[in-house]
Design a protein around this motif. Sequence first.
Motif, mmCIF file in Angstrom:
data_model
loop_
_atom_site.group_PDB
_atom_site.id
_atom_site.type_symbol
_atom_site.label_atom_id
_atom_site.label_comp_id
_atom_site.label_asym_id
_atom_site.label_seq_id
_atom_site.Cartn_x
_atom_site.Cartn_y
_atom_site.Cartn_z
ATOM 1 N N TYR A 149 22.640 -32.013 -5.599
ATOM 2 C CA TYR A 149 21.292 -32.210 -5.059
ATOM 3 C C TYR A 149 21.016 -33.700 -4.946
ATOM 4 O O TYR A 149 21.084 -34.441 -5.928
ATOM 5 C CB TYR A 149 20.250 -31.564 -5.972
ATOM 6 N N SER A 150 20.742 -34.167 -3.743
ATOM 7 C CA SER A 150 20.389 -35.568 -3.519
ATOM 8 C C SER A 150 19.619 -35.669 -2.213
ATOM 9 O O SER A 150 19.754 -34.809 -1.329
ATOM 10 C CB SER A 150 21.644 -36.458 -3.468
ATOM 11 N N GLU A 151 18.820 -36.700 -2.097
ATOM 12 C CA GLU A 151 18.028 -36.933 -0.885
ATOM 13 C C GLU A 151 17.172 -35.711 -0.548
ATOM 14 O O GLU A 151 17.010 -35.343 0.625
ATOM 15 C CB GLU A 151 18.949 -37.282 0.297
ATOM 16 N N ASP A 152 16.635 -35.056 -1.598
ATOM 17 C CA ASP A 152 15.792 -33.866 -1.436
ATOM 18 C C ASP A 152 16.518 -32.734 -0.721
ATOM 19 O O ASP A 152 15.894 -31.899 -0.049
ATOM 20 C CB ASP A 152 14.502 -34.214 -0.661
ATOM 21 N N THR A 153 17.834 -32.693 -0.855
ATOM 22 C CA THR A 153 18.637 -31.697 -0.149
ATOM 23 C C THR A 153 19.758 -31.203 -1.057
ATOM 24 O O THR A 153 20.311 -31.971 -1.848
ATOM 25 C CB THR A 153 19.255 -32.310 1.128
ATOM 26 N N TYR A 154 20.086 -29.916 -0.935
ATOM 27 C CA TYR A 154 21.252 -29.362 -1.615
ATOM 28 C C TYR A 154 22.446 -29.455 -0.667
ATOM 29 O O TYR A 154 22.344 -29.100 0.507
ATOM 30 C CB TYR A 154 21.007 -27.910 -2.021
ATOM 31 N N TRP A 155 23.568 -29.930 -1.213
ATOM 32 C CA TRP A 155 24.755 -30.171 -0.396
ATOM 33 C C TRP A 155 25.928 -29.329 -0.888
ATOM 34 O O TRP A 155 26.143 -29.187 -2.093
ATOM 35 C CB TRP A 155 25.156 -31.644 -0.444
ATOM 36 N N ASP A 156 26.683 -28.814 0.058
ATOM 37 C CA ASP A 156 27.935 -28.134 -0.258
ATOM 38 C C ASP A 156 29.028 -29.190 -0.324
ATOM 39 O O ASP A 156 29.439 -29.742 0.696
ATOM 40 C CB ASP A 156 28.257 -27.102 0.822
ATOM 41 N N THR A 157 29.479 -29.501 -1.534
ATOM 42 C CA THR A 157 30.558 -30.470 -1.729
ATOM 43 C C THR A 157 31.785 -29.810 -2.346
ATOM 44 O O THR A 157 32.731 -30.501 -2.727
ATOM 45 C CB THR A 157 30.095 -31.623 -2.649
#
Length: 294
Positions: A149-157
């Motif tokens: 979670y970063s930049e107010d967004t959840y990311w698929d990493t």
Amino acid sequence: MAQTWGLDFSQIPSWEATNEFIRRHELHSMKAQQKFLIEAWGGVERRLRREIKRRTRISPFLLGASVLRTDEFVHRRYEEMSKALYARPGEQVGVDPWRDLESSARMSLARAVDAFNFLEDTELAEVAHQHAHKVAALVGGVFGCDIKYSEDTYWDTCPISLMHRRWGMSVGFTATRRCSLCGEDLDLCEHLLGTLYEVKIQRTDDGTCNACGHHSCSHIDGDIASVYPHAVKGDLQVHEISWVSRPRDPLARFTRVEFDPQILAHSLGKEPDGRDVRCYRCLHPCESFTTLQE
């Protein structure tokens, strides 16, 4: 993990075994699969940590070199483990076995995904695909994974998730090709590719060797060496970057993709609101690949 620390992995679940259980018991829903997988992998971390603690309770890393010499067996074991952890025998080294194991496991997963990207169009593709899943299940089952979670967004990493998105990036660019020996246009100069020439070793202002093109090498300034000329690209101009199904560089892949917030909220049953979200996708059976056309 097993070789360095002598850990017993015989009782740890495997991706193949859990897949077979899911198939045999017809656990079709994601909820049913997740419940089973959490139970199957539950306690693995605790069991491994306990075994590591038992094996390192009398840790030679906490003793001085003079004490180690009084016990030849312990000293020999200390030397072997020091080498495995990139430490010089005789040094007092603080060790975090769990951190080192996790780092090695996640690096293995990254390399397994890289291998599949290189082998995608070969007869070894499915072998590499299955291997990446096995490593991913071990990493996720033992060490766990959270959605970034970063930049107010959840990311698929997740490496294994991104591996199943079969697209990458291709750069359209133009550049000049100059001879590594004389600096002239490679197509016009007198030097022929595949022919050895004697040159005096020199380095450019940035430290590049004129013989091999590397910054760190065994060549010594002023020496004479026989080398082959090679192309040196310059005046690089990027014109466009495209999404393609087969990038020229197999590793030119996306490192993160934004999660659709509505889909994520639906799968969780509520809005995540920036809190930590544990991910179990690498433990589940493969859901096939997504291509650029899809």
